[in-house]
Design a protein around this motif. Structure first.
Motif, PDB file in Angstrom:
ATOM      1  N   VAL A 107       0.856  -1.193   0.000  1.00  0.00           N
ATOM      2  CA  VAL A 107       0.000   0.000   0.000  1.00  0.00           C
ATOM      3  C   VAL A 107       0.885   1.234   0.000  1.00  0.00           C
ATOM      4  CG1 VAL A 107      -1.748   1.340   1.241  1.00  0.00           C
ATOM      5  CG2 VAL A 107      -1.883  -1.161   1.211  1.00  0.00           C
ATOM      6  N   GLY A 108       0.728   2.070  -1.013  1.00  0.00           N
ATOM      7  CA  GLY A 108       1.465   3.320  -1.096  1.00  0.00           C
ATOM      8  C   GLY A 108       0.519   4.504  -1.016  1.00  0.00           C
ATOM      9  N   VAL A 109       0.878   5.518  -0.258  1.00  0.00           N
ATOM     10  CA  VAL A 109       0.065   6.729  -0.115  1.00  0.00           C
ATOM     11  C   VAL A 109       0.962   7.933  -0.359  1.00  0.00           C
ATOM     12  CG1 VAL A 109      -1.453   8.069   1.390  1.00  0.00           C
ATOM     13  CG2 VAL A 109      -1.380   5.567   1.607  1.00  0.00           C
ATOM     14  N   TRP A 110       0.557   8.786  -1.296  1.00  0.00           N
ATOM     15  CA  TRP A 110       1.316  10.004  -1.606  1.00  0.00           C
ATOM     16  C   TRP A 110       0.329  11.165  -1.708  1.00  0.00           C
ATOM     17  CZ3 TRP A 110       6.370  10.998  -1.457  1.00  0.00           C
ATOM     18  CH2 TRP A 110       6.837  12.198  -2.009  1.00  0.00           C
ATOM     19  N   THR A 111       0.654  12.272  -1.036  1.00  0.00           N
ATOM     20  CA  THR A 111      -0.237  13.429  -1.034  1.00  0.00           C
ATOM     21  C   THR A 111       0.498  14.669  -1.494  1.00  0.00           C
ATOM     22  OG1 THR A 111       0.175  14.371   1.171  1.00  0.00           O
ATOM     23  CG2 THR A 111      -1.216  12.393   1.067  1.00  0.00           C
ATOM     24  N   ASN A 112      -0.267  15.699  -1.798  1.00  0.00           N
ATOM     25  CA  ASN A 112       0.333  17.002  -2.056  1.00  0.00           C
ATOM     26  C   ASN A 112       0.887  17.557  -0.741  1.00  0.00           C
ATOM     27  OD1 ASN A 112       1.170  19.169  -3.558  1.00  0.00           O
ATOM     28  ND2 ASN A 112      -0.815  20.180  -3.618  1.00  0.00           N
ATOM     29  N   VAL A 113       1.569  18.690  -0.815  1.00  0.00           N
ATOM     30  CA  VAL A 113       2.244  19.236   0.362  1.00  0.00           C
ATOM     31  C   VAL A 113       1.305  20.041   1.253  1.00  0.00           C
ATOM     32  CG1 VAL A 113       4.456  19.310  -0.822  1.00  0.00           C
ATOM     33  CG2 VAL A 113       2.966  21.324  -0.872  1.00  0.00           C
ATOM     34  N   SER A 114       0.124  20.386   0.800  1.00  0.00           N
ATOM     35  CA  SER A 114      -0.800  21.163   1.623  1.00  0.00           C
ATOM     36  C   SER A 114      -1.237  20.340   2.827  1.00  0.00           C
ATOM     37  CB  SER A 114      -2.009  21.609   0.807  1.00  0.00           C
ATOM     38  OG  SER A 114      -2.700  20.496   0.306  1.00  0.00           O
ATOM     39  N   ARG A 115      -1.467  21.027   3.941  1.00  0.00           N
ATOM     40  CA  ARG A 115      -1.830  20.342   5.180  1.00  0.00           C
ATOM     41  C   ARG A 115      -3.104  19.526   5.020  1.00  0.00           C
ATOM     42  NH1 ARG A 115       1.517  18.790   8.478  1.00  0.00           N
ATOM     43  NH2 ARG A 115       0.314  16.869   8.473  1.00  0.00           N
ATOM     44  N   ARG A 116      -4.065  20.040   4.281  1.00  0.00           N
ATOM     45  CA  ARG A 116      -5.346  19.327   4.164  1.00  0.00           C
ATOM     46  C   ARG A 116      -5.213  18.021   3.391  1.00  0.00           C
ATOM     47  NH1 ARG A 116      -5.607  23.929   1.025  1.00  0.00           N
ATOM     48  NH2 ARG A 116      -6.230  23.760  -1.178  1.00  0.00           N
ATOM     49  N   THR A 117      -4.271  17.957   2.440  1.00  0.00           N
ATOM     50  CA  THR A 117      -4.086  16.692   1.725  1.00  0.00           C
ATOM     51  C   THR A 117      -3.310  15.694   2.581  1.00  0.00           C
ATOM     52  OG1 THR A 117      -2.117  17.574   0.593  1.00  0.00           O
ATOM     53  CG2 THR A 117      -4.231  17.776  -0.545  1.00  0.00           C
ATOM     54  N   ILE A 118      -2.302  16.173   3.304  1.00  0.00           N
ATOM     55  CA  ILE A 118      -1.551  15.281   4.188  1.00  0.00           C
ATOM     56  C   ILE A 118      -2.471  14.714   5.268  1.00  0.00           C
ATOM     57  CG2 ILE A 118       0.350  15.134   5.844  1.00  0.00           C
ATOM     58  CD1 ILE A 118       1.696  17.431   4.245  1.00  0.00           C
ATOM     59  N   ASP A 119      -3.263  15.599   5.885  1.00  0.00           N
ATOM     60  CA  ASP A 119      -4.180  15.137   6.936  1.00  0.00           C
ATOM     61  C   ASP A 119      -5.224  14.177   6.375  1.00  0.00           C
ATOM     62  OD1 ASP A 119      -2.846  16.591   8.839  1.00  0.00           O
ATOM     63  OD2 ASP A 119      -4.267  18.255   8.874  1.00  0.00           O
ATOM     64  N   SER A 120      -5.669  14.422   5.154  1.00  0.00           N
ATOM     65  CA  SER A 120      -6.637  13.500   4.545  1.00  0.00           C
ATOM     66  C   SER A 120      -6.027  12.116   4.373  1.00  0.00           C
ATOM     67  CB  SER A 120      -7.107  14.047   3.196  1.00  0.00           C
ATOM     68  OG  SER A 120      -7.869  15.222   3.349  1.00  0.00           O
ATOM     69  N   GLY A 121      -4.789  12.068   3.891  1.00  0.00           N
ATOM     70  CA  GLY A 121      -4.116  10.780   3.760  1.00  0.00           C
ATOM     71  C   GLY A 121      -3.929  10.095   5.100  1.00  0.00           C
ATOM     72  N   THR A 122      -3.572  10.874   6.108  1.00  0.00           N
ATOM     73  CA  THR A 122      -3.384  10.320   7.441  1.00  0.00           C
ATOM     74  C   THR A 122      -4.691   9.774   8.004  1.00  0.00           C
ATOM     75  OG1 THR A 122      -1.579  11.882   7.851  1.00  0.00           O
ATOM     76  CG2 THR A 122      -2.597  10.845   9.775  1.00  0.00           C
ATOM     77  N   GLY A 123      -5.784  10.545   7.847  1.00  0.00           N
ATOM     78  CA  GLY A 123      -7.089  10.091   8.326  1.00  0.00           C
ATOM     79  C   GLY A 123      -7.556   8.843   7.603  1.00  0.00           C
ATOM     80  N   PHE A 124      -7.331   8.790   6.308  1.00  0.00           N
ATOM     81  CA  PHE A 124      -7.717   7.612   5.524  1.00  0.00           C
ATOM     82  C   PHE A 124      -6.977   6.374   6.026  1.00  0.00           C
ATOM     83  CE2 PHE A 124      -7.252   4.649   2.029  1.00  0.00           C
ATOM     84  CZ  PHE A 124      -8.506   4.622   1.449  1.00  0.00           C
ATOM     85  N   VAL A 125      -5.668   6.493   6.210  1.00  0.00           N
ATOM     86  CA  VAL A 125      -4.861   5.355   6.652  1.00  0.00           C
ATOM     87  C   VAL A 125      -5.294   4.891   8.039  1.00  0.00           C
ATOM     88  CG1 VAL A 125      -2.530   4.693   7.383  1.00  0.00           C
ATOM     89  CG2 VAL A 125      -2.868   5.859   5.193  1.00  0.00           C
ATOM     90  N   ALA A 126      -5.671   5.839   8.921  1.00  0.00           N
ATOM     91  CA  ALA A 126      -6.099   5.471  10.268  1.00  0.00           C
ATOM     92  C   ALA A 126      -7.318   4.560  10.245  1.00  0.00           C
ATOM     93  CB  ALA A 126      -6.405   6.732  11.076  1.00  0.00           C
ATOM     94  N   GLY A 127      -8.208   4.766   9.287  1.00  0.00           N
ATOM     95  CA  GLY A 127      -9.368   3.892   9.159  1.00  0.00           C
ATOM     96  C   GLY A 127      -9.099   2.676   8.304  1.00  0.00           C
TER      97      GLY A 127
END
Length: 398
Positions: A107-127
């Motif tokens: 599983v690979g997760v890559w986001t843009n540098v904006s805080r909202r994209t990083i947090d979205s990736g983090t929230g997704f992975v948590a679930g």
């Protein structure tokens, strides 16, 4: 001849005269080998200027629990719920195990540098995989990631004047685009309730090159009102008890979404803009799907412009329950699956996974998967044909 013998003779004749057909060949069994998901970030607070300065309303706007453009606590919970739902959906396809931690590197997760994209990736992975060591990768703060900001990164030979001419041809011009949405503009005025001829006054419609020459800028009613319509959608997705001062129903929200969707007619949907906006991202998708080895899931978290530009490059419309045609859902995701049939042929299947604004607002887990057909293919697209079709609609790297 007795009646019985007569009926037997007729039945025999009919049987002999009836042509026989071979049983239809069953569809080949399909096995999902790899999935690429291109996702918009989740529910955030409004961006500064999204409701333009000078916009009039009959009552104040509601307050948000976080700073401008940041993910809200509600939005983070919604992303975790979405991660769990997508885990179950992918597990049913054999992409990842139903429980436990996926094997390292699958599983690979890559986001843009904006805080909202990083947090979205983090929230997704948590679930998606609670307690598991799945990194959310991104470039350093302040960097420009060409996957998500192709124009700003200068990845192609983008010419603003060529882009403006192409957009004018595609839309019929900015005056015509505004006139097309006159009914939605009037509806928005009624929701804002400012008791003025228009609640969001400003400059007339116009397109121009950005000051740095890397993009274009838009003035006029579509520019001014598209963000307002998006803020009303975010209020709903945030689960606010009153949306649009009590004057917004789900049907109203969907109609107003046409104003937000119209913005993409300018910035991402014309063939020229799609080719340049989706260039690096489209090539990444092709590389992920065609590489001999790679993660079973490649999740890329960006913005509405990334989803709309890739959809435009694929020549498909974004259609999902609760949203205007062409508009984007928070956490709305283009899903590209690489499958292989029992004859060894690799094919691609495309879909769009979304939750309605109301479902996001109530923190529900229902996700709708809308199948999409790529022009030039029939539901399933041979992998080499998919790569050729998408490549043909991407501007070359400069």
């Amino acid at each position: 001849m007795t009646i019985r013998r007569t009926l037997l003779a007729i039945a025999t004749a009919v049987t002999l005269a009836t042509p026989t057909f071979a049983a239809p060949r069953p569809a080949p069994a399909l096995k999902v080998e790899r999935v690429v998901m291109v996702m918009r970030h989740g529910v955030r607070a409004p961006i500064d200027g999204e409701v333009p300065v000078g916009t009039r309303t009959a009552a104040p706007w509601p307050t948000w629990p976080v700073a401008a453009e940041q993910m809200t606590p509600h939005g983070m919970r919604a992303m975790a719920i979405r991660g769990a739902a997508d885990r179950a959906w992918l597990a049913a396809r054999g992409v990842v195990p139903a429980a436990g931690c996926p094997a390292r590197g699958t599983v690979g997760v890559w986001t843009n540098v904006s805080r909202r994209t990083i947090d979205s990736g983090t929230g997704f992975v948590a679930g998606f995989a609670p307690g598991c060591d799945i990194a959310v990768g991104h470039r350093a703060a302040g960097a420009v990631d060409p996957l998500f900001e192709a124009l700003r990164a200068g990845t192609t030979d983008f010419v603003p004047q060529t882009a403006i001419a192409a957009i004018e041809r595609f839309t019929g011009g900015m005056d015509r685009l505004a006139a097309k949405h006159r009914a939605e503009l009037r509806l928005l005025d009624r929701v804002l309730g400012c008791a003025q001829p228009t609640c969001s006054p400003g400059a007339p419609p116009a397109l121009r090159a950005s000051a740095d020459g890397h993009g274009i800028e838009l003035d006029g009613p579509i520019r001014r009102t598209s963000g307002i319509a998006q803020v009303l959608l975010l209020e709903t997705a945030e689960g606010m008890p009153v949306v649009g001062w009590g004057r917004v129903t789900p049907a109203t929200l969907e109609r107003l979404g046409r104003l937000h969707a119209a913005l993409f007619d300018v910035f991402t949907r014309s063939p020229y803009m799609a080719a340049h906006q989706a260039g690096p991202l489209g090539r990444r998708v092709i590389a992920s799907l065609t590489a001999p080895n790679g993660p079973a899931l490649d999740l890329l978290v960006g913005h509405d412009t990334n989803v709309t530009a890739l959809a435009a490059a694929l020549r498909v419309d974004l259609v999902s329950p609760g949203y205007a045609r062409g508009d984007t859902a928070p956490a709305g995701t283009l899903v590209l699956e690489r499958l292989r049939d029992d004859r060894g042929a690799a094919v691609v299947r495309l879909s769009y996974r979304t939750q309605t604004p109301a479902e996001l607002g109530r923190l529900g887990s229902r996700v709708t998967t809308t199948p999409m057909t790529i022009p030039g293919c029939v539901q399933l697209c041979p992998l080499d044909r998919f790569a050729a079709l998408l490549s043909a609609h991407l501007a070359p790297a400069s």
